[in-house]
Design a protein around this motif. Structure first.
Motif, PDB file in Angstrom:
ATOM      1  N   ASN A  15       0.825  -1.203   0.000  1.00  0.00           N
ATOM      2  CA  ASN A  15       0.000   0.000   0.000  1.00  0.00           C
ATOM      3  C   ASN A  15       0.863   1.258   0.000  1.00  0.00           C
ATOM      4  N   LYS A  16       1.952   1.249   0.775  1.00  0.00           N
ATOM      5  CA  LYS A  16       2.857   2.404   0.806  1.00  0.00           C
ATOM      6  C   LYS A  16       3.500   2.618  -0.556  1.00  0.00           C
ATOM      7  N   LYS A  17       3.969   1.529  -1.171  1.00  0.00           N
ATOM      8  CA  LYS A  17       4.624   1.649  -2.476  1.00  0.00           C
ATOM      9  C   LYS A  17       3.638   2.132  -3.533  1.00  0.00           C
ATOM     10  N   ARG A  18       2.416   1.630  -3.491  1.00  0.00           N
ATOM     11  CA  ARG A  18       1.403   2.064  -4.443  1.00  0.00           C
ATOM     12  C   ARG A  18       1.119   3.554  -4.263  1.00  0.00           C
ATOM     13  N   ALA A  19       1.083   4.008  -3.012  1.00  0.00           N
ATOM     14  CA  ALA A  19       0.831   5.427  -2.738  1.00  0.00           C
ATOM     15  C   ALA A  19       1.964   6.300  -3.264  1.00  0.00           C
ATOM     16  N   ASN A  20       3.196   5.789  -3.254  1.00  0.00           N
ATOM     17  CA  ASN A  20       4.338   6.554  -3.761  1.00  0.00           C
ATOM     18  C   ASN A  20       4.444   6.486  -5.277  1.00  0.00           C
ATOM     19  N   ASN A  21       4.141   5.327  -5.850  1.00  0.00           N
ATOM     20  CA  ASN A  21       4.338   5.122  -7.280  1.00  0.00           C
ATOM     21  C   ASN A  21       3.292   5.832  -8.125  1.00  0.00           C
ATOM     22  N   GLY A  22       2.074   5.894  -7.651  1.00  0.00           N
ATOM     23  CA  GLY A  22       0.991   6.490  -8.424  1.00  0.00           C
ATOM     24  C   GLY A  22       1.275   7.918  -8.853  1.00  0.00           C
ATOM     25  N   PRO A  23       1.591   8.800  -7.915  1.00  0.00           N
ATOM     26  CA  PRO A  23       1.872  10.191  -8.304  1.00  0.00           C
ATOM     27  C   PRO A  23       3.086  10.331  -9.216  1.00  0.00           C
ATOM     28  N   GLN A  24       4.101   9.493  -9.025  1.00  0.00           N
ATOM     29  CA  GLN A  24       5.286   9.584  -9.889  1.00  0.00           C
ATOM     30  C   GLN A  24       4.941   9.186 -11.316  1.00  0.00           C
ATOM     31  N   LYS A  25       4.146   8.135 -11.477  1.00  0.00           N
ATOM     32  CA  LYS A  25       3.725   7.722 -12.809  1.00  0.00           C
ATOM     33  C   LYS A  25       2.835   8.784 -13.445  1.00  0.00           C
ATOM     34  N   ALA A  26       1.945   9.374 -12.640  1.00  0.00           N
ATOM     35  CA  ALA A  26       1.051  10.409 -13.142  1.00  0.00           C
ATOM     36  C   ALA A  26       1.852  11.626 -13.604  1.00  0.00           C
ATOM     37  N   GLU A  27       2.876  11.988 -12.851  1.00  0.00           N
ATOM     38  CA  GLU A  27       3.711  13.130 -13.218  1.00  0.00           C
ATOM     39  C   GLU A  27       4.462  12.851 -14.517  1.00  0.00           C
ATOM     40  N   MET A  28       4.930  11.615 -14.675  1.00  0.00           N
ATOM     41  CA  MET A  28       5.619  11.235 -15.906  1.00  0.00           C
ATOM     42  C   MET A  28       4.666  11.371 -17.101  1.00  0.00           C
ATOM     43  N   ARG A  29       3.439  10.880 -16.947  1.00  0.00           N
ATOM     44  CA  ARG A  29       2.462  10.977 -18.028  1.00  0.00           C
ATOM     45  C   ARG A  29       2.126  12.435 -18.338  1.00  0.00           C
ATOM     46  N   SER A  30       2.057  13.261 -17.285  1.00  0.00           N
ATOM     47  CA  SER A  30       1.770  14.681 -17.492  1.00  0.00           C
ATOM     48  C   SER A  30       2.875  15.343 -18.292  1.00  0.00           C
ATOM     49  N   GLU A  31       4.127  14.989 -18.001  1.00  0.00           N
ATOM     50  CA  GLU A  31       5.263  15.540 -18.743  1.00  0.00           C
ATOM     51  C   GLU A  31       5.182  15.130 -20.217  1.00  0.00           C
ATOM     52  N   ILE A  32       4.811  13.882 -20.466  1.00  0.00           N
ATOM     53  CA  ILE A  32       4.693  13.390 -21.841  1.00  0.00           C
ATOM     54  C   ILE A  32       3.613  14.183 -22.576  1.00  0.00           C
ATOM     55  N   ARG A  33       2.463  14.376 -21.912  1.00  0.00           N
ATOM     56  CA  ARG A  33       1.385  15.149 -22.539  1.00  0.00           C
ATOM     57  C   ARG A  33       1.815  16.596 -22.789  1.00  0.00           C
ATOM     58  N   ARG A  34       2.617  17.145 -21.880  1.00  0.00           N
ATOM     59  CA  ARG A  34       3.078  18.530 -22.045  1.00  0.00           C
ATOM     60  C   ARG A  34       3.924  18.657 -23.307  1.00  0.00           C
ATOM     61  N   VAL A  35       4.839  17.695 -23.523  1.00  0.00           N
ATOM     62  CA  VAL A  35       5.685  17.736 -24.718  1.00  0.00           C
ATOM     63  C   VAL A  35       4.827  17.595 -25.963  1.00  0.00           C
ATOM     64  N   GLU A  36       3.881  16.665 -25.947  1.00  0.00           N
ATOM     65  CA  GLU A  36       3.031  16.454 -27.121  1.00  0.00           C
ATOM     66  C   GLU A  36       2.203  17.693 -27.449  1.00  0.00           C
ATOM     67  N   SER A  37       1.729  18.386 -26.417  1.00  0.00           N
ATOM     68  CA  SER A  37       0.934  19.593 -26.678  1.00  0.00           C
ATOM     69  C   SER A  37       1.812  20.704 -27.242  1.00  0.00           C
ATOM     70  N   LEU A  38       3.070  20.798 -26.780  1.00  0.00           N
ATOM     71  CA  LEU A  38       3.988  21.802 -27.317  1.00  0.00           C
ATOM     72  C   LEU A  38       4.343  21.491 -28.770  1.00  0.00           C
ATOM     73  N   VAL A  39       4.447  20.210 -29.092  1.00  0.00           N
ATOM     74  CA  VAL A  39       4.731  19.819 -30.478  1.00  0.00           C
ATOM     75  C   VAL A  39       3.554  20.207 -31.377  1.00  0.00           C
ATOM     76  N   GLU A  40       2.339  19.976 -30.898  1.00  0.00           N
ATOM     77  CA  GLU A  40       1.156  20.349 -31.690  1.00  0.00           C
ATOM     78  C   GLU A  40       1.088  21.853 -31.908  1.00  0.00           C
ATOM     79  N   ALA A  41       1.579  22.605 -30.910  1.00  0.00           N
ATOM     80  CA  ALA A  41       1.549  24.070 -31.012  1.00  0.00           C
ATOM     81  C   ALA A  41       2.751  24.614 -31.781  1.00  0.00           C
ATOM     82  N   ASN A  42       3.618  23.726 -32.263  1.00  0.00           N
ATOM     83  CA  ASN A  42       4.828  24.102 -33.010  1.00  0.00           C
ATOM     84  C   ASN A  42       5.747  25.029 -32.216  1.00  0.00           C
ATOM     85  N   ASP A  43       5.855  24.790 -30.913  1.00  0.00           N
ATOM     86  CA  ASP A  43       6.718  25.592 -30.043  1.00  0.00           C
ATOM     87  C   ASP A  43       8.038  24.843 -29.864  1.00  0.00           C
TER      88      ASP A  43
END
Length: 86
Positions: A15-43
């Motif tokens: 349970n502790k590991k799941r609580a730690n891993n979830g936000p880290q994975k979510a942050e990684m996915r958010s970073e990926i989406r951020r790059v993809e949105s910048l690519v779409e915006a041609n920035d």
């Protein structure tokens, strides 16, 4: 709930590991989406800067075992291709 002492400990540790891993994975996915949105915006400049942070975030996730090595490499490769296509 488990009756054996070691099984109880495994449940709490998982349970502790799941609580730690979830936000880290979510942050990684958010970073990926951020790059993809910048690519779409041609920035180009911001996309390159965001790509560096994203690669670092993916590498840390791979190192901690949150994502398989090949999956991390595939994500980095796809993002790099998108940024280089600009």
């Amino acid at each position: 709930m488990a009756n054996i002492k070691s099984a109880i400990k495994r449940v709490t540790v998982n349970n502790k590991k799941r609580a730690n891993n979830g936000p880290q994975k979510a942050e990684m996915r958010s970073e990926i989406r951020r790059v993809e949105s910048l690519v779409e915006a041609n920035d180009v400049e911001n996309a390159k800067a965001a790509l560096q942070n994203t690669v670092k975030r993916i590498d840390k996730a791979v190192q901690k075992g949150l994502v398989h090595k090949n999956a991390g490499d595939r994500q980095k490769s796809r993002l790099t291709k998108k940024v280089n296509s600009l």
